[in-house]
Design a protein around this motif. Structure first.
Motif: not given
Ligand SMILES: NC(=O)c1ccc[n+]([C@@H]2O[C@H](COP(=O)([O-])OP(=O)(O)OC[C@H]3O[C@@H](n4cnc5c(N)ncnc54)[C@H](O)[C@@H]3O)[C@@H](O)[C@H]2O)c1
Length: 435
Positions: A300-307, A292-295, A183-188, A193-202
């Protein structure tokens, strides 16, 4: 009922899927093992609505699943996981251990249906190929492998043996991402551009993994997000640049990258930055930090998978978050717990495809759309492979004061590393086939 139909149902009623698990560590010994325990207990049908495959739930309800063997490097680990499985199901899988335990396992169980592979990143290819050559379907952890040439060998062998290689790409099945894809992909509008992060524990790089120096944060967790972007947009890479840093882990004598940043440009014009590390201190509130975020041209869509708005704190426990979408336990009336979430869903889709082949006579091409295939994983592997080479050269040049000018190019002529600092050979073709 016509004869065809009767035969079809007869085959399904008698059906059994024999699985074996190679690699029973942090992920295999937890998510795979618990998913297979629930399959053994209740079959696959309870999981199917979550992944949009419920039209087959009645057909597949009688299929029995049995985890017949578990293999790990040490005897202790293999036996402990087998005992854990017994505690959950009442049945003890055979335990195999050693440097190549899958060889004995495949020899002893010639009618194995599925080999699940959850060994360290650098140890997938030989296990996958052995499984295919023994006639089993394969359900493998990401990254499918680390070299593009290995991906080709896996794809060729799977085709020759007419077997499925399903890759665990669970980000596709996160409910928020299913909504973005549908759905959202079509709307935006067109992605810019976009950014995706995945930061793992030490802890992962310094304690859990004995193999941190043989992998890196992008090879380890980058495939999740790379696959998601490729899946959203069915787009291929045309170029990438990559850099990495080594500071924190060196302090503990581990010669591995702390963090890697990769920018991939795709043939639909979007440019995506992937940021990964495995040095997040234990004080961080969640198990991992990710999103991740996509403009696009129109939004734009933002998806915070952590919080996701779920947080608690208590005396002495700090402030914590949890990602209940990934896996969660749901209490059953008998006190045991069902295990559900998108972490399980991506194993389920591969198993549905395998069941369709085994019991309904579907061809590989008919069911390729329902699970993350080896062909799709090949694109991810190509990016991971090129990023590793580009990053190492840029790392070296940065230390020599020569900037970070190295990039890679993807196209019909293959994959080419472009190194302006190497006057003798600026263009280095690392892969000759069309990408
Ligand atoms: N899908 C996900 O979200 C996710 C999360 C974590 C890890 N993973 C992937 O799962 C795989 C395993 O990661 P992990 O976190 O469980 O690592 P781990 O180090 O905790 O476990 C590795 C397991 O492989 C076994 N092993 C090592 N060498 C072996 C050998 N020669 N023969 C047989 N078994 C051997 C070890 O005994 C151990 O059981 C990796 O590819 C990783 O990238 C995926």
């Amino acid at each position: 009922m016509n004869l065809d139909c009767a035969l079809h149902i007869g085959r399904i009623m008698d059906g059994k899927v024999k699985l074996a698990l190679v690699g029973a560590g942090m992920f295999g010994g937890d998510v795979h093992l618990r998913a297979y325990a629930d399959l053994q207990r209740s079959g696959i049908s309870p999981q199917l609505g979550r992944v949009g495959l419920d039209q087959w739930s009645r057909d597949l309800a009688p299929v029995q699943f049995e985890l017949v063997a578990i293999a790990a490097r040490t005897e202790n680990s293999a036996r402990r996981s087998a005992e854990d499985f017994k505690n959950r199901t009442g049945q003890l899988p055979r335990a195999y251990f050693g440097e190549t335990p899958w060889i004995d396992l495949l020899r002893d169980i010639p009618d194995l249906d599925v080999l699940a592979v959850a060994t360290p990143d650098h140890l997938h290819t030989q296990v996958i190929l052995a499984g295919l050559n023994a006639g089993a379907h394969v359900l493998t952890e990401k990254p499918m492998c680390l070299e593009i040439q290995e991906a080709d060998r896996i794809i060729e062998t799977a085709a020759k043996k007419d077997r499925i290689v399903a890759v665990d790409m669970h980000k596709r099945y996160d409910p928020d991402h299913l909504r973005i894809a549908a759905d959202i992909k079509q709307r935006i509008g067109d992605p810019l551009y976009g950014v995706a992060c995945l930061e793992e524990p030490l802890e992962v790089s310094t304690s859990t993994f004995k193999w941190a120096a043989q992998s890196d944060p992008f090879s380890y967790v980058g495939p999740h997000w790379v696959d998601l972007f490729c899946h959203y947009y069915r787009s291929k890479p045309v170029a990438l640049s990559a850099i990495g840093q080594k500071k924190r882990l060196l302090r503990q004598g581990i010669d591995a990258y702390d963090a890697v940043q990769v920018r991939v440009d795709f043939d639909n014009g979007m440019s995506i930055h992937f940021h990964n590390n495995w040095i997040t201190p234990p004080d961080f509130e969640g198990p991992v930090n990710q999103g991740h975020e996509i403009v696009g041209t129109d939004g734009k869509v933002e998806s915070d998978q952590q919080y996701r708005g779920f947080r608690w704190w208590n005396q002495g426990g700090g402030s914590r978050t949890a990602n209940n979408h990934f896996t969660r336990e749901v209490s059953r009336p008998d006190g045991s717990r069902a295990y559900v979430g998108y972490g399980v869903d991506s194993l389920i889709v591969g198993l549905v495809a395998i069941c369709r082949m085994k019991f309904s006579g579907s061809s590989r091409s008919e069911i390729a759309a329902i699970y993350p295939t080896a062909e799709e994983a090949r694109i991810v592997v190509g990016i991971v492979h090129a990023a590793r080479l580009v990053r190492d050269l840029n790392f070296k040049y940065l230390r020599e004061g020569k900037g970070a000018p190295v990039t890679a190019r993807f196209g019909t002529d293959g994959i080419t590393v472009v190194d302006p600092n190497n006057a003798g050979k600026v263009f280095h073709r690392i892969y000759e086939k069309p990408f």
